[in-house]
Structure formats: C-alpha cells, structure tokens
Design a protein around this motif. Structure first.
Motif: not given
Ligand code: MG
Ligand code: IDP
Length: 177
Positions: A69-71, A103-105, A133-138
């Motif tokens: 949604a943010h994109l 995981v983000r790291q 890959v996608h990974a959750s950011d929070s």
């Molecule tokens: Mg993202």
C-alpha cells in the motif's frame, strides 16, 4: 526470587517453548525461478530461526495492493506488481528472539547492489526490484502481515529439542513463554 526464576526456567526448558516474536518472509517469484529458495531457507535455519508456517501461493491484485500500500502510487509499482505475480511466492513465518530486527539485518537493504556481502540480498541479487525476499520491517507490521498471509491453523507451535541449546537461560526467560 532465585528459586522462583529457576523453577520457571526449568519449566521452560522441559516443556514446549513458545518463542514470542514472529516475522513474515516472502520468498519472491524471482528467487523461486532462479532455484535459490532452498539457499534462502537454509540461511534462516542455520541462524536458528524456527519455522512456524510455510506455504506457496499466488498473490492476487488485492493482497499485493494491500501488502505494498505504501508503494501503489509509485511509478515503479506496475513493475513490482508484475514481478510479484510472475509466479508463486513462498510465505514463511519465522520465530525467534527479536526475530523482526534480526531477519531484516540478514536480508539487507532494499537495493541488492548496496546490500552488504553476507546478507541475503547482498549475496543473491543484483537488483533493487528483484531482490529475492520480503521481510517485515517492524513487530507491529509483522503481526499484520502474518495475518494477511496465514489463516488460522496454518501456523504451528511445536516442541523443539534444540531450543535450549540455541538460547541461554536469561534469554529463555525474557523472550519465551
Ligand atoms: Mg518494506
Ligand atoms: P523493503 O522490501 O526493503 O522493505 P520497500 O521500500 O518496502 O523495501 O519496497 C518493497 C519492494 O518494492 C522492494 O523490496 C522492491 O522489490 C520494490 N522497490 C522498492 N523501491 C523500489 C524502486 O525504487 N524501484 C523498483 N522497485 C522498488
């Protein structure tokens, strides 16, 4: 206090341990096409992140528009959409202490060319869009995303014989229930 903590710890070490933090990974169609999904899953396994759920699925226009949604207003969204619908994705729910940040790291920054060697994007991709890959950011978004991709009954809590070799006593008390 010490007795209480020791009892609590022993209970956690001998019973089913629930790791509190979960995060959502999508192995993107480009990674599946390129035959590296096993390498990606192996990275997470070797890090001692536990898999709570895994499924292959095609992403509809609706789920993709919600997920990104943010994109959706960005000029590159049509390309991103096409790349995410070029084949199925694998949704993977991982759990571990501070799993979201860890995981983000491991995944690295969005543009794979700038992602550090040793990260998944840094090692497996040359692209900012086809970045494997996608990974959750929070933590908050992880919960939303897990609910987006997994239905009730598709996540599993199970006994692990090795969790006590993967975490220390203090960590077990802090991050698990
Ligand atoms: Mg993202
Ligand atoms: P993230 O995946 O690192 O969290 P986001 O900004 O949330 O990055 O973007 C989601 C996805 O959209 C990226 O993983 C990438 O596939 C794509 N993307 C982001 N920025 C660009 C861009 O500038 N050009 C092309 N694709 C992009």
């Amino acid at each position: 206090m010490i007795i209480c903590c020791t009892e609590q710890l022993l209970k956690k070490l001998t019973n089913l341990i629930t790791i509190m933090e979960k995060t959502l990974i999508l192995i993107k169609p480009n990674a599946i096409q390129r035959g590296i999904m096993g390498d990606i899953v192996t990275r997470f396994e070797r890090k001692a992140l536990r898999s709570a759920g895994m499924k292959m699925m095609f992403l509809t226009d609706e789920i993709l528009a919600e997920h990104y949604a943010h994109l959706v207003e960005r000029p590159f969204y049509p390309y991103l959409k096409a790349s995410m619908q070029a084949g199925p994705v694998i949704a993977l729910c991982l759990e571990g202490a501070e799993a979201v940040e860890t995981v983000r790291q491991m995944v690295g920054v969005t543009n794979s060319r700038k992602a550090l060697p040793g990260t998944i994007r840094g090692d497996f991709s040359m692209s900012g869009e086809q970045n494997v890959v996608h990974a959750s950011d929070s933590v908050e978004n992880a919960q939303i995303e897990i609910n987006r991709f997994f239905k009730e009954g598709e996540l599993f809590d199970y006994e692990s014989a090795v969790t006590r070799f993967e975490y220390g006593g203090e960590e077990t008390l802090k991050y698990m229930k």
